[in-house]
Design a protein around this motif. Sequence first.
Motif, mmCIF file in Angstrom:
data_model
loop_
_atom_site.group_PDB
_atom_site.id
_atom_site.type_symbol
_atom_site.label_atom_id
_atom_site.label_comp_id
_atom_site.label_asym_id
_atom_site.label_seq_id
_atom_site.Cartn_x
_atom_site.Cartn_y
_atom_site.Cartn_z
ATOM 1 N N SER A 7 -27.868 -29.791 -31.556
ATOM 2 C CA SER A 7 -26.870 -29.106 -30.731
ATOM 3 C C SER A 7 -27.579 -28.078 -29.888
ATOM 4 O O SER A 7 -28.225 -27.175 -30.393
ATOM 5 C CB SER A 7 -25.785 -28.471 -31.587
ATOM 6 N N ASN A 8 -27.459 -28.274 -28.601
ATOM 7 C CA ASN A 8 -28.073 -27.355 -27.661
ATOM 8 C C ASN A 8 -27.083 -26.309 -27.189
ATOM 9 O O ASN A 8 -27.397 -25.500 -26.338
ATOM 10 C CB ASN A 8 -28.617 -28.134 -26.452
ATOM 11 N N ALA A 9 -25.859 -26.342 -27.736
ATOM 12 C CA ALA A 9 -24.833 -25.394 -27.318
ATOM 13 C C ALA A 9 -25.175 -24.011 -27.843
ATOM 14 O O ALA A 9 -25.572 -23.850 -28.985
ATOM 15 C CB ALA A 9 -23.472 -25.841 -27.850
ATOM 16 N N ALA A 49 -20.112 -31.480 -33.466
ATOM 17 C CA ALA A 49 -19.358 -32.433 -34.295
ATOM 18 C C ALA A 49 -18.013 -32.760 -33.659
ATOM 19 O O ALA A 49 -17.623 -33.929 -33.558
ATOM 20 C CB ALA A 49 -19.162 -31.877 -35.701
ATOM 21 N N LEU A 50 -17.295 -31.729 -33.223
ATOM 22 C CA LEU A 50 -15.990 -31.957 -32.623
ATOM 23 C C LEU A 50 -16.099 -32.725 -31.309
ATOM 24 O O LEU A 50 -15.253 -33.567 -31.003
ATOM 25 C CB LEU A 50 -15.258 -30.630 -32.425
ATOM 26 N N ASP A 51 -17.150 -32.448 -30.554
ATOM 27 C CA ASP A 51 -17.368 -33.196 -29.312
ATOM 28 C C ASP A 51 -17.591 -34.682 -29.603
ATOM 29 O O ASP A 51 -16.998 -35.541 -28.961
ATOM 30 C CB ASP A 51 -18.555 -32.608 -28.549
ATOM 31 N N LEU A 52 -18.419 -34.980 -30.585
ATOM 32 C CA LEU A 52 -18.672 -36.379 -30.930
ATOM 33 C C LEU A 52 -17.402 -37.080 -31.418
ATOM 34 O O LEU A 52 -17.138 -38.221 -31.072
ATOM 35 C CB LEU A 52 -19.751 -36.492 -32.009
ATOM 36 N N ARG A 100 -13.743 -44.337 -29.946
ATOM 37 C CA ARG A 100 -14.753 -45.366 -30.235
ATOM 38 C C ARG A 100 -15.915 -44.804 -31.036
ATOM 39 O O ARG A 100 -16.428 -45.472 -31.928
ATOM 40 C CB ARG A 100 -15.266 -46.016 -28.954
ATOM 41 N N ARG A 101 -16.339 -43.593 -30.717
ATOM 42 C CA ARG A 101 -17.409 -42.998 -31.504
ATOM 43 C C ARG A 101 -16.952 -42.783 -32.942
ATOM 44 O O ARG A 101 -17.711 -43.019 -33.884
ATOM 45 C CB ARG A 101 -17.876 -41.680 -30.877
ATOM 46 N N ARG A 145 -25.060 -41.683 -26.927
ATOM 47 C CA ARG A 145 -24.553 -40.321 -27.146
ATOM 48 C C ARG A 145 -24.666 -39.932 -28.608
ATOM 49 O O ARG A 145 -25.096 -38.830 -28.943
ATOM 50 C CB ARG A 145 -23.099 -40.258 -26.671
ATOM 51 N N LEU A 146 -24.270 -40.842 -29.504
ATOM 52 C CA LEU A 146 -24.389 -40.577 -30.940
ATOM 53 C C LEU A 146 -25.855 -40.439 -31.357
ATOM 54 O O LEU A 146 -26.192 -39.590 -32.180
ATOM 55 C CB LEU A 146 -23.709 -41.684 -31.741
ATOM 56 N N ALA A 147 -26.714 -41.268 -30.787
ATOM 57 C CA ALA A 147 -28.140 -41.211 -31.119
ATOM 58 C C ALA A 147 -28.770 -39.909 -30.610
ATOM 59 O O ALA A 147 -29.555 -39.272 -31.324
ATOM 60 C CB ALA A 147 -28.870 -42.419 -30.547
ATOM 61 N N ASP A 148 -28.428 -39.501 -29.399
ATOM 62 C CA ASP A 148 -28.960 -38.246 -28.849
ATOM 63 C C ASP A 148 -28.556 -37.051 -29.697
ATOM 64 O O ASP A 148 -29.305 -36.081 -29.812
ATOM 65 C CB ASP A 148 -28.486 -38.039 -27.411
ATOM 66 N N ALA A 149 -27.376 -37.135 -30.294
ATOM 67 C CA ALA A 149 -26.887 -36.038 -31.140
ATOM 68 C C ALA A 149 -27.471 -36.108 -32.548
ATOM 69 O O ALA A 149 -27.275 -35.204 -33.345
ATOM 70 C CB ALA A 149 -25.362 -36.079 -31.215
#
Length: 125
Positions: free
Chosen positions: A4-6, A27-30, A35-36, A86-90
């Motif tokens: 998380s870069n936030a 977590a909430l963003d994902l 679909r994710r 997106r899931l992999a980057d996170a």
Amino acid sequence: MMNSNAPDVSDGRPGSGHGVSPALDAALDLLSNRRRRYVLYHLRNRDGAATLEELAERVAEWESEGDEPTDEDRVLADLYHSQLPRLADAGAVAFDEEEGYVTLDGGDAPLVEYLDIAAREENVA
């Protein structure tokens, strides 16, 4: 599990001094994308890796329940080009693009806890 870069930011209330957890935000963003969530539900309930095709089939099944059938090819394309990267980057999944396998990666507490809540709400627990 998740990168998380936030930044840690204030909740905006005067004198609160409490920051918002970057891991919680991530977590909430994902989990904000259905679909994710479906991908994570399926991987959580499996031992080992799932193929991209298997994930697309299962996600399309969940999306089709009670509605018109979902186009599995479109789901597969969206998973491959958007949701899985997106899931992999996170750091939530490991996605081997060459072999087409996806595995759940780690067990980040906020993601796992909120995924459990979401699964109960969507009746996929």
